[in-house]
Enzyme design. Structure first.
Site, PDB file in Angstrom:
ATOM      1  NE  ARG A 137      -2.344   1.941   3.470  1.00  0.00           N
ATOM      2  CZ  ARG A 137      -2.216   1.645   4.607  1.00  0.00           C
ATOM      3  NH1 ARG A 137      -3.153   0.700   5.191  1.00  0.00           N
ATOM      4  NH2 ARG A 137      -1.627   2.449   5.456  1.00  0.00           N
ATOM      5  CD  GLU A 157       3.681   4.661   6.455  1.00  0.00           C
ATOM      6  OE1 GLU A 157       4.743   4.703   7.092  1.00  0.00           O
ATOM      7  OE2 GLU A 157       2.631   4.470   7.002  1.00  0.00           O
ATOM      8  CG  ASN A 159       2.336   0.801   4.397  1.00  0.00           C
ATOM      9  OD1 ASN A 159       2.629   1.303   5.573  1.00  0.00           O
ATOM     10  ND2 ASN A 159       1.653   1.873   3.800  1.00  0.00           N
ATOM     11  CB  SER A 164      -4.348  -2.423   8.284  1.00  0.00           C
ATOM     12  OG  SER A 164      -3.934  -1.201   8.306  1.00  0.00           O
ATOM     13  CE  LYS A 337       8.193   6.346   8.056  1.00  0.00           C
ATOM     14  NZ  LYS A 337       8.085   5.175   8.956  1.00  0.00           N
ATOM     15  CE  LYS A 399       6.964  11.169   7.581  1.00  0.00           C
ATOM     16  NZ  LYS A 399       6.255  10.494   6.538  1.00  0.00           N
ATOM     17  CD  GLU A 403       7.773   0.218   7.876  1.00  0.00           C
ATOM     18  OE1 GLU A 403       6.599   0.576   7.992  1.00  0.00           O
ATOM     19  OE2 GLU A 403       8.529   0.431   6.962  1.00  0.00           O
ATOM     20  N   GLY A 404       5.820   1.603  11.554  1.00  0.00           N
ATOM     21  CA  GLY A 404       4.832   1.688  12.900  1.00  0.00           C
ATOM     22  C   GLY A 404       4.342   3.015  13.358  1.00  0.00           C
ATOM     23  NE  ARG A 489      -4.468   5.414   7.440  1.00  0.00           N
ATOM     24  CZ  ARG A 489      -3.452   4.783   8.006  1.00  0.00           C
ATOM     25  NH1 ARG A 489      -3.566   3.899   9.213  1.00  0.00           N
ATOM     26  NH2 ARG A 489      -2.191   5.016   7.619  1.00  0.00           N
TER      27      ARG A 489
END
Lengths: 515, 515
Positions: A137, A157, A159, A164, A337, A399, A403-404, A489
């Site tokens: 994604r 970003e 993924n 999800s 990243k 950043k 991840e996360g 989103r």
């Protein structure tokens, strides 16, 4: 992420009268549950004592209206899905290149060091599976540059693991179309929103198709066992229906047997046999064994999940097996990243390396916001100047490579944080020019409450790619490469972190508008 | 309703180990919510303070396994759906006959007297609509008579108004098939249950089709308004998804506009115009009017809903309108137990009157359990003897004529109750021979808890019938007559009242077995 730019549609969404809001909310609450657009409620909403069996559910956080999204931006993001599939499958196939990039981080990032270590151990033994599945994604925001005639998308970003909301996104565009069709929106909306302006998101069937293609390519069990796909999951998982919809599509559309395996149970419930086949024994049928064709990771992506050596043992156990991994360790690392940064560093030679097709590379390049390393390279030196000066830092976000989410540092907080960090740790971060999204509003419904206000939208484009790794670095044969729907989103514009499940936003659909 | 007969399948359902039960329940809880097989939770499960917005839902009460049901009985019940559609449309069309039957009850039953009064007022003015829609559900239990070679079905009641669970039944057979397909049941079950042994229940699309046919037959608005179907509902309604699934099918499969109208708002939100068209103004769009083609009653069926004169005014208001009623007052009255009783009284001439087709009449007659009046007729005198003697009363159930359940009197309680009632009130009840169902077991999951034990199953067969009333008594033209799926409703065999929503049972599906 920045202060939004001038609102092109200040009257959208229109205000709702009391009866109108009641009708809209009742319609939304019923349609969502009737169609499985749901989550398990948070403990703050429903205490565990109220529902010890975890049988309650509630509407997933959603927006009341589809958010307006420039059609040109939506099309731009969609047009590069195939190129991104190419790009990241190529990166994950080039272990030497990836090793150089990751090598810079290993000393300062234990998580990446451990992931790389898993790869190295399996490499030493030899990989037992050449097939790879990526369910990607790519996330974007609309960037409004006053000097450009049109807005464009800029990547937030990319993924490569556990992307999800593909299981719920399909239902959100259905919800908004339904609300439109039953007149739940004020009539004034019809000049902007029409049934054809909200594109459907086929993420459920397309992501399931991606897995089915991998399952099929894996082939039959040589040992005569039934093959299955394993969803590696967190336990408990509030966002379970997001995953279940994909599972049911895999069952129903493709006849594929699926199981949910909590990450913490990998070593108890699976074994790797002498041919390195991954054999799964469901706890509920201890006399029955299945051969795992594909492990789909919806767990094991975050450092917080690797609190014990057992978790790393489990990851190694899966990686060395012959099951197709979605994703492999290398593909997970490709999503760091740091990779995004080196691709997006101005004048980087890397993009062309992986995307020899010049047109594709040019289009992908347009979706990058300039990203700088915070190391001692020329670009890094330049970035350090920008980041340590509060005046220039105000246009940037810093950043972590990991991840996360959850640890981004914004604007004037950047120089402050850097003062507290030894310079040796600076390369663990990248500096990215802030994307300047347009101002817009919406109403978010979550945990039984609606909140209206300014919002920022993030568009995610799903892509599926199945490839067979060749002998040499970068050698591969792409077997499948297709689009797999989209996610919008949306979060309040005063919140600087994303993530609907984490409590900061909602799932949305796009109402395409010409700008 | 009686003590069940010997269990033909004492090992069904098989016992579940701890892990197996966990897997089955997790699969069931997730699948049900993902597919809208849901209800709003009871206040005892979730307090109103926890969820003031009513955004929580939970799995509808369901059985873990499909209950075993004799194939011959299922086919018997299915084979008479068309005949029952004929029968009850004919009864509702014969006002003179119905008036005689109801006349006997008017003095002792205010509810029926008031319903009849609504009809008489409209009759005086002249009915404005000749089309009638019946969405029926005929409920049966399996009756095992040791003197017969095979079990048969015996009718418990015939519902002409607000037949529920058709919206969820479709999902329950899907759930049980899913659980079977993913190996959630112990393997030993495969000798009894196979995918083809659980018939699907197309109740959602078929009930929606019935409404769509009525809506279509109503025709266009002569005043240029958009036409719509109104679901007359209770407010609040925990079983809302049962209704919503039918509404969504009506929207999606037939493009019909639908609204939910609480019974208490009829007089505020609708008016009857000079042509007696029923005009609905949604509270959320006060400037927009719709002409109502069909009112589908999911409220207004029980005496407890008519606590004020306003409720009766509302019922009259709807009855005198030109909207098609599902059902009309006469059709609701046709469903009274008194009608069932006079049809099922041994040697009754009435059945032949309404079902001139001898074969149909014979097959319908076979589904009746002997029913006696408690009046002063010859059959009534016989019944009074049976009912006042505790020895013979033990084989009977005494039921009030009214709809809604909750007041049945069983066995030895019958003579005790009759002692306390003046004889003039006895005709308000009928006496029915107890149906002797086979013993069987299942596990019911409701409110987050599972309970295993002996159960009794009730099979409901849905039928749809659209007809145009002619000039004379019994004159009519049947436009549509079709089967509309089934419901299996299962309750603990220690509970003597039915009704899943009322808290005594669960929705189930049938696993057909040869006996």
């Amino acid at each position: 992420m920045a202060a939004p730019q001038g609102n092109m549609y200040p009257d959208y969404p229109p205000p709702l009268g009391g009866e109108q809001e009641k009708y809209l909310l009742n319609s939304l609450k019923d349609f969502s549950i009737a169609h499985g657009l749901a989550v398990r409620p948070t403990p703050s909403y429903v205490s565990p004592e109220t529902d010890p069996a975890v049988a309650l559910a509630t509407t997933a956080p959603v927006t009341l209206f589809p958010s307006l999204f420039p059609r040109v931006c939506f099309e731009q993001a969609r047009s590069v899905i195939g190129a991104y599939n190419e790009l990241y499958s190529a990166i994950a196939s080039d272990e030497t290149w990836l090793g150089e990039i990751i090598g810079e981080l290993i000393e300062i990032d234990d998580f990446m060091a451990n992931l790389w270590n898993v790869h190295m151990k399996v490499k030493k033994e030899g990989y037992a599976q050449t097939l790879n599945l990526g369910l990607f994604r790519s996330d974007y925001m609309v960037h409004v540059d006053p000097s450009e005639p049109q807005p464009s998308v800029k990547q937030v970003e990319f993924n490569t693991i556990a992307s999800s909301f593909g299981g719920l996104s399909t239902q959100v565009s259905s919800l908004h179309k339904h609300l439109l069709s039953i007149g739940a929106y004020p009539e004034s909306i019809s000049s902007i929103v029409s049934p054809s302006s909200v594109p459907p998101s086929p993420s459920v069937p397309e992501l399931a198709k991606g897995m089915a293609k991998a399952h099929e390519a894996y082939g039959k069990s040589s040992g005569g066992l039934q093959t299955c796909v394993v969803f590696l999951v967190q336990d408990p998982e509030r966002n379970v229906f997001d995953q279940r919809h994909i599972e049911y599509a895999l069952n129903e559309n493709h006849g594929v047997r699926t199981f949910r395996l909590p990450f913490g149970r990998v070593l108890q419930d699976t074994r790797v046999d002498s041919d390195r086949k991954l054999i799964y024994t469901p706890p509920h049928t201890p006399n029955r064994q299945y051969e795992v064709s594909l492990i789909y990771f919806r767990a094991g992506y975050a450092p917080s999940e690797y609190i014990s050596q057992e978790a790393w043992d489990a990851r190694l156990h899966l990686e060395r097996s012959a099951a197709i991994k979605c994703p492999s360790v290398l593909l997970q690392l490709a999503g760091t990243k740091k990779v995004q940064q080196v691709l997006a560093t101005p004048h980087s030679p890397h993009l062309k390396r992986f995307l020899p097709n010049e047109k594709q590379a040019t289009e992908v390049l347009k979706t990058f916001a300039p990203i700088y390393p915070l190391d001692t390279s020329t670009a890094g030196q330049e970035a350090r100047q920008l980041a340590t000066d509060p005046a220039t830092a105000a246009r940037y976000v810093m950043k972590p490579q990991r991840e996360g989410g959850g640890n981004n540092v914004y604007r004037k907080a950047i120089p402050e944080l850097l003062k507290t960090l030894p310079e040796t740790q600076w390369p663990a971060y990248i500096l990215m020019e802030m994307i300047e999204p347009p101002a817009q509003s919406n109403v978010i419904f979550r945990n039984g409450e609606s909140q209206k206000g300014g919002v920022i939208c993030e568009l995610g484009m799903y892509g599926a790619c199945l490839w067979r790794q060749g002998e040499g670095d970068g050698q591969r044969e792409v077997l499948e490469n297709f689009d797999a729907g989209y996610l919008l989103r949306t979060k309040g514009d005063d919140s600087e972190e994303g993530g609907v499940a984490a409590g900061f936003g909602a799932i949305d659909s796009a109402c395409l508008v010409d700008v």
